[in-house]
Design an enzyme around this catalytic site. Structure first.
Site, PDB file in Angstrom:
ATOM      1  CB  ALA A  82      -0.892   0.023   1.240  1.00 52.73           C
ATOM      2  CD  GLU A  83       2.446   4.953  -2.387  1.00 59.15           C
ATOM      3  OE1 GLU A  83       2.851   5.722  -1.505  1.00 59.15           O
ATOM      4  OE2 GLU A  83       3.196   4.432  -3.221  1.00 59.15           O
ATOM      5  CB  THR A 124      -5.595   1.087   8.620  1.00 61.28           C
ATOM      6  OG1 THR A 124      -5.469   2.133   9.573  1.00 61.28           O
ATOM      7  CG2 THR A 124      -6.298   1.663   7.392  1.00 61.28           C
ATOM      8  CE1 TYR A 151      -2.965   3.923   4.162  1.00 60.12           C
ATOM      9  CE2 TYR A 151      -3.797   4.869   6.208  1.00 60.12           C
ATOM     10  CZ  TYR A 151      -3.248   3.809   5.517  1.00 60.12           C
ATOM     11  OH  TYR A 151      -2.988   2.626   6.167  1.00 60.12           O
ATOM     12  CB  ALA A 153     -10.998   7.782   1.246  1.00 61.67           C
ATOM     13  CB  SER A 154      -7.116   4.670  -0.879  1.00 62.21           C
ATOM     14  OG  SER A 154      -6.103   4.539   0.113  1.00 62.21           O
ATOM     15  CG  ASN A 180      -1.114   4.942  14.817  1.00 61.07           C
ATOM     16  OD1 ASN A 180      -2.338   4.927  14.815  1.00 61.07           O
ATOM     17  ND2 ASN A 180      -0.423   5.894  14.249  1.00 61.07           N
ATOM     18  N   PRO A 206       8.867  18.189  14.966  1.00 54.82           N
ATOM     19  CG  PRO A 206       8.516  17.688  12.701  1.00 54.82           C
ATOM     20  CD  PRO A 206       9.438  17.420  13.849  1.00 54.82           C
ATOM     21  N   PRO A 275      -4.067  18.848   7.834  1.00 58.40           N
ATOM     22  CG  PRO A 275      -4.023  19.704   5.664  1.00 58.40           C
ATOM     23  CD  PRO A 275      -3.169  19.009   6.680  1.00 58.40           C
TER      24      PRO A 275
HETATM   25  P1  NAD Z   1       5.126   0.813   4.225  1.00 53.94           P
HETATM   26  O1  NAD Z   1       4.815   2.091   3.520  1.00 53.94           O
HETATM   27  O2  NAD Z   1       6.272   0.749   5.173  1.00 53.94           O
HETATM   28  O3  NAD Z   1       5.380  -0.358   3.162  1.00 53.94           O
HETATM   29  C1  NAD Z   1       4.579  -0.522   2.044  1.00 53.94           C
HETATM   30  C2  NAD Z   1       5.244  -1.555   1.133  1.00 53.94           C
HETATM   31  O4  NAD Z   1       4.383  -1.756   0.009  1.00 53.94           O
HETATM   32  C3  NAD Z   1       6.598  -1.098   0.583  1.00 53.94           C
HETATM   33  O5  NAD Z   1       7.524  -2.159   0.652  1.00 53.94           O
HETATM   34  C4  NAD Z   1       6.299  -0.727  -0.860  1.00 53.94           C
HETATM   35  O6  NAD Z   1       7.397  -0.901  -1.731  1.00 53.94           O
HETATM   36  C5  NAD Z   1       5.168  -1.695  -1.180  1.00 53.94           C
HETATM   37  N1  NAD Z   1       4.302  -1.216  -2.275  1.00 53.94           N
HETATM   38  C6  NAD Z   1       3.757   0.032  -2.410  1.00 53.94           C
HETATM   39  N2  NAD Z   1       3.051   0.096  -3.548  1.00 53.94           N
HETATM   40  C7  NAD Z   1       3.151  -1.127  -4.145  1.00 53.94           C
HETATM   41  C8  NAD Z   1       2.627  -1.680  -5.329  1.00 53.94           C
HETATM   42  N3  NAD Z   1       1.890  -0.959  -6.185  1.00 53.94           N
HETATM   43  N4  NAD Z   1       2.907  -2.968  -5.618  1.00 53.94           N
HETATM   44  C9  NAD Z   1       3.673  -3.722  -4.764  1.00 53.94           C
HETATM   45  N5  NAD Z   1       4.207  -3.239  -3.642  1.00 53.94           N
HETATM   46  C10 NAD Z   1       3.940  -1.955  -3.332  1.00 53.94           C
HETATM   47  O7  NAD Z   1       3.770   0.391   4.930  1.00 53.94           O
HETATM   48  P2  NAD Z   1       3.512  -0.335   6.337  1.00 53.94           P
HETATM   49  O8  NAD Z   1       3.474   0.690   7.385  1.00 53.94           O
HETATM   50  O9  NAD Z   1       4.416  -1.489   6.437  1.00 53.94           O
HETATM   51  O10 NAD Z   1       2.008  -0.840   6.110  1.00 53.94           O
HETATM   52  C11 NAD Z   1       1.742  -2.095   5.513  1.00 53.94           C
HETATM   53  C12 NAD Z   1       0.243  -2.303   5.421  1.00 53.94           C
HETATM   54  O11 NAD Z   1      -0.330  -2.252   6.725  1.00 53.94           O
HETATM   55  C13 NAD Z   1      -0.491  -1.251   4.604  1.00 53.94           C
HETATM   56  O12 NAD Z   1      -1.503  -1.891   3.882  1.00 53.94           O
HETATM   57  C14 NAD Z   1      -1.086  -0.316   5.641  1.00 53.94           C
HETATM   58  O13 NAD Z   1      -2.262   0.286   5.158  1.00 53.94           O
HETATM   59  C15 NAD Z   1      -1.384  -1.296   6.759  1.00 53.94           C
HETATM   60  N6  NAD Z   1      -1.378  -0.742   8.118  1.00 53.94           N
HETATM   61  C16 NAD Z   1      -0.308   0.005   8.553  1.00 53.94           C
HETATM   62  C17 NAD Z   1      -0.291   0.463   9.859  1.00 53.94           C
HETATM   63  C18 NAD Z   1       0.866   1.274  10.401  1.00 53.94           C
HETATM   64  O14 NAD Z   1       0.807   1.734  11.530  1.00 53.94           O
HETATM   65  N7  NAD Z   1       1.962   1.421   9.675  1.00 53.94           N
HETATM   66  C19 NAD Z   1      -1.364   0.179  10.717  1.00 53.94           C
HETATM   67  C20 NAD Z   1      -2.448  -0.573  10.227  1.00 53.94           C
HETATM   68  C21 NAD Z   1      -2.425  -1.043   8.927  1.00 53.94           C
HETATM   69  O1  DAU Z   2      -3.829   3.900  12.690  1.00 50.08           O
HETATM   70  C1  DAU Z   2      -3.184   3.153  11.705  1.00 50.08           C
HETATM   71  C2  DAU Z   2      -2.441   4.074  10.778  1.00 50.08           C
HETATM   72  O2  DAU Z   2      -1.377   4.627  11.525  1.00 50.08           O
HETATM   73  C3  DAU Z   2      -1.938   3.381   9.530  1.00 50.08           C
HETATM   74  O3  DAU Z   2      -3.023   2.951   8.759  1.00 50.08           O
HETATM   75  C4  DAU Z   2      -1.064   4.324   8.694  1.00 50.08           C
HETATM   76  O4  DAU Z   2      -0.498   3.622   7.605  1.00 50.08           O
HETATM   77  C5  DAU Z   2       0.033   4.863   9.579  1.00 50.08           C
HETATM   78  O5  DAU Z   2       0.792   5.800   8.849  1.00 50.08           O
HETATM   79  C6  DAU Z   2      -0.540   5.515  10.823  1.00 50.08           C
HETATM   80  O6  DAU Z   2      -1.272   6.730  10.507  1.00 50.08           O
HETATM   81  P1  DAU Z   2      -1.122   8.059  11.402  1.00 50.08           P
HETATM   82  O7  DAU Z   2      -1.470   9.222  10.568  1.00 50.08           O
HETATM   83  O8  DAU Z   2      -1.795   7.895  12.712  1.00 50.08           O
HETATM   84  O9  DAU Z   2       0.481   7.955  11.674  1.00 50.08           O
HETATM   85  P2  DAU Z   2       1.639   9.050  11.644  1.00 50.08           P
HETATM   86  O10 DAU Z   2       2.849   8.374  12.174  1.00 50.08           O
HETATM   87  O11 DAU Z   2       1.737   9.767  10.357  1.00 50.08           O
HETATM   88  O12 DAU Z   2       1.147  10.098  12.742  1.00 50.08           O
HETATM   89  C7  DAU Z   2       0.860   9.703  14.072  1.00 50.08           C
HETATM   90  C8  DAU Z   2       0.378  10.943  14.823  1.00 50.08           C
HETATM   91  O13 DAU Z   2       1.464  11.865  14.963  1.00 50.08           O
HETATM   92  C9  DAU Z   2      -0.726  11.701  14.113  1.00 50.08           C
HETATM   93  O14 DAU Z   2      -1.621  12.249  15.074  1.00 50.08           O
HETATM   94  C10 DAU Z   2       0.007  12.836  13.402  1.00 50.08           C
HETATM   95  C11 DAU Z   2       1.166  13.128  14.345  1.00 50.08           C
HETATM   96  N1  DAU Z   2       2.405  13.616  13.706  1.00 50.08           N
HETATM   97  C12 DAU Z   2       2.927  12.905  12.682  1.00 50.08           C
HETATM   98  C13 DAU Z   2       4.080  13.317  12.039  1.00 50.08           C
HETATM   99  C14 DAU Z   2       4.649  12.545  10.885  1.00 50.08           C
HETATM  100  C15 DAU Z   2       3.049  14.753  14.177  1.00 50.08           C
HETATM  101  O15 DAU Z   2       2.581  15.396  15.142  1.00 50.08           O
HETATM  102  N2  DAU Z   2       4.179  15.163  13.546  1.00 50.08           N
HETATM  103  C16 DAU Z   2       4.725  14.519  12.494  1.00 50.08           C
HETATM  104  O16 DAU Z   2       5.755  14.972  11.944  1.00 50.08           O
END
Ligand code: NAD
Ligand code: DAU
Length: 340
Positions: A82-83, A124, A151, A153-154, A180, A206, A275
């Protein structure tokens, strides 16, 4: 040997999942299909047993590539690809729709055609929107889809097409929704690794808005273990929320990182908010706990210490990222916020 097809397995959670499964099972072979976007990193896969782990460089939205790589009768697809970063989706949503929605549809079509036995969609908690900060409400499996960022919404759209593939074509599907994640190898655009990397370099931290937004944190291996147990024991067609009952305000998280690193709070900068910033996420994990018997193993204090230690010991991993295209991203996103 069971054969599983893992997408996005070079990213943060996908690579932790692959590593865990190879360590904790002996009868599973992984085909790891990843496009290696900015977030994918082959360094995350160093040292894996090549007889049980095959890496395929490919895009999940590329139908031909997916159909070529996916074996007939594979035991499961785990769709991590995913993105994944909310701030990037606010800058531009196109790639989010292409990968997260169209890519998921391609995988579902391939799963049906190749008779894959089970399809696990890694979703998520963000698909359920935001909770009020001052009550004790939680996300449950019955919470309505109310995504607020492009994100989210996707990812909500992906859930709907997974649901449709089950209802229309009888595909065996399960959706997991986690909060998270934190842990080693998380790309430093996300809160915890960004703050660790900046603090290690004595750069400003930040914090968006008033810093009181709440996230529900889980150590990445606990998430991965939950996914595996749900794959093995979960009921087809079900949604499972995954969480460790660990709500924290962002400012508390940032201060804990500074405390562990022995750095001053004066590095903290409150900057212009994101935002549409969701105020609070909180998961009720009762279903996965009672029905699957899963429980998290790693406590927050221990997990955060381990994570920080990993970043301290792997500064070359961080610096290679910070010296690449990340530099341009950081300037775009934080330049005016921090007056850079
Ligand atoms: P990440 O951004 O670290 O990794 C995403 C991976 O997907 C990368 O290796 C990237 O190269 C690959 N990728 C992206 N587009 C691709 C495509 N078109 N085809 C094949 N590979 C592609 O993400 P993450 O934080 O490891 O999250 C993994 C999954 O878990 C995602 O689906 C995300 O929505 C979900 N998720 C993440 C969190 C979180 O806190 N990070 C929480 C809940 C769910
Ligand atoms: O809840 C699950 C989700 O958690 C996953 O689906 C997403 O892939 C993952 O990126 C994460 O989303 P968040 O938007 O919650 O995570 P992020 O680390 O970007 O931000 C966590 C919190 O910290 C959020 O309230 C925004 C804040 N933040 C984030 C950044 C990057 C800051 O205050 N400063 C920052 O520079």
């Amino acid at each position: 040997m069971r054969i599983i097809f893992v997408t996005g397995g070079a990213g943060f959670i996908g690579s932790a999942f692959v590593r865990l499964i190879l360590e904790e099972t002996s009868d599973v072979k992984v085909i790891n299909f990843d496009a290696l976007t900015y977030a994918g990193n082959l360094e995350n896969l160093k040292g894996l047993d090549p007889s049980r782990h095959e890496f395929v460089h490919g895009d999940i939205a590329d139908r031909k590539a997916v159909f070529e790589a996916l074996p007939e009768n594979a035991d499961a697809i785990f769709n991590f690809a995913a993105e994944s970063h909310v701030d990037r989706s606010i800058e531009s949503a196109d790639e989010f729709l292409r990968t997260n929605v169209l890519g998921t549809q391609v995988l579902l079509d391939a799963a049906r055609y190749k008779k894959v036995k089970r399809f696990i969609q890694i979703s998520t908690d963000e698909v359920m929107g935001s909770l009020p900060e001052d009550d004790k409400s939680f996300f449950t499996e019955q919470s309505p889809l109310r995504p607020n960022s492009p994100y989210a919404a996707s990812k909500a759209s992906a859930e709907l097409i997974v649901r449709a593939a089950r209802k229309t074509f009888g595909l065996d599907t399960i959706i997991t929704r986690c909060g998270n994640n934190y842990g080693p190898r998380q790309f430093p655009e996300k809160l915890i690794p960004l703050m660790i990397a900046n603090a290690m370099n004595d750069e400003p931290l930040p914090v968006y808005g008033d810093g009181k937004n709440v996230r529900d944190w889980i150590y990445v291996e606990d998430h991965c273990r939950a996914i595996w147990e749900i794959y093995e024991k979960g009921r087809s067609g079900e949604i499972y929320n995954i969480g460790a009952r660990n709500e924290r305000q962002n400012i508390e998280v940032v201060k804990s990182i500074l405390d562990i690193l022995g750095k001053p709070y004066s590095l903290i900068r409150f900057v212009q908010d994101r935002p549409g910033h969701d105020r609070r996420y909180a998961i009720d994990p009762t279903k996965v706990e009672t029905e699957i018997g899963w429980k998290p193993k790693v406590k927050w204090e221990e997990g955060l210490r381990r994570t920080i230690q990993w970043y301290q010991e792997n500064q070359d991993w961080v610096e290679r990222i910070r010296n690449g295209s990340y530099r341009e991203y950081y300037r775009r996103l934080y330049g005016s916020r921090l007056g850079l």
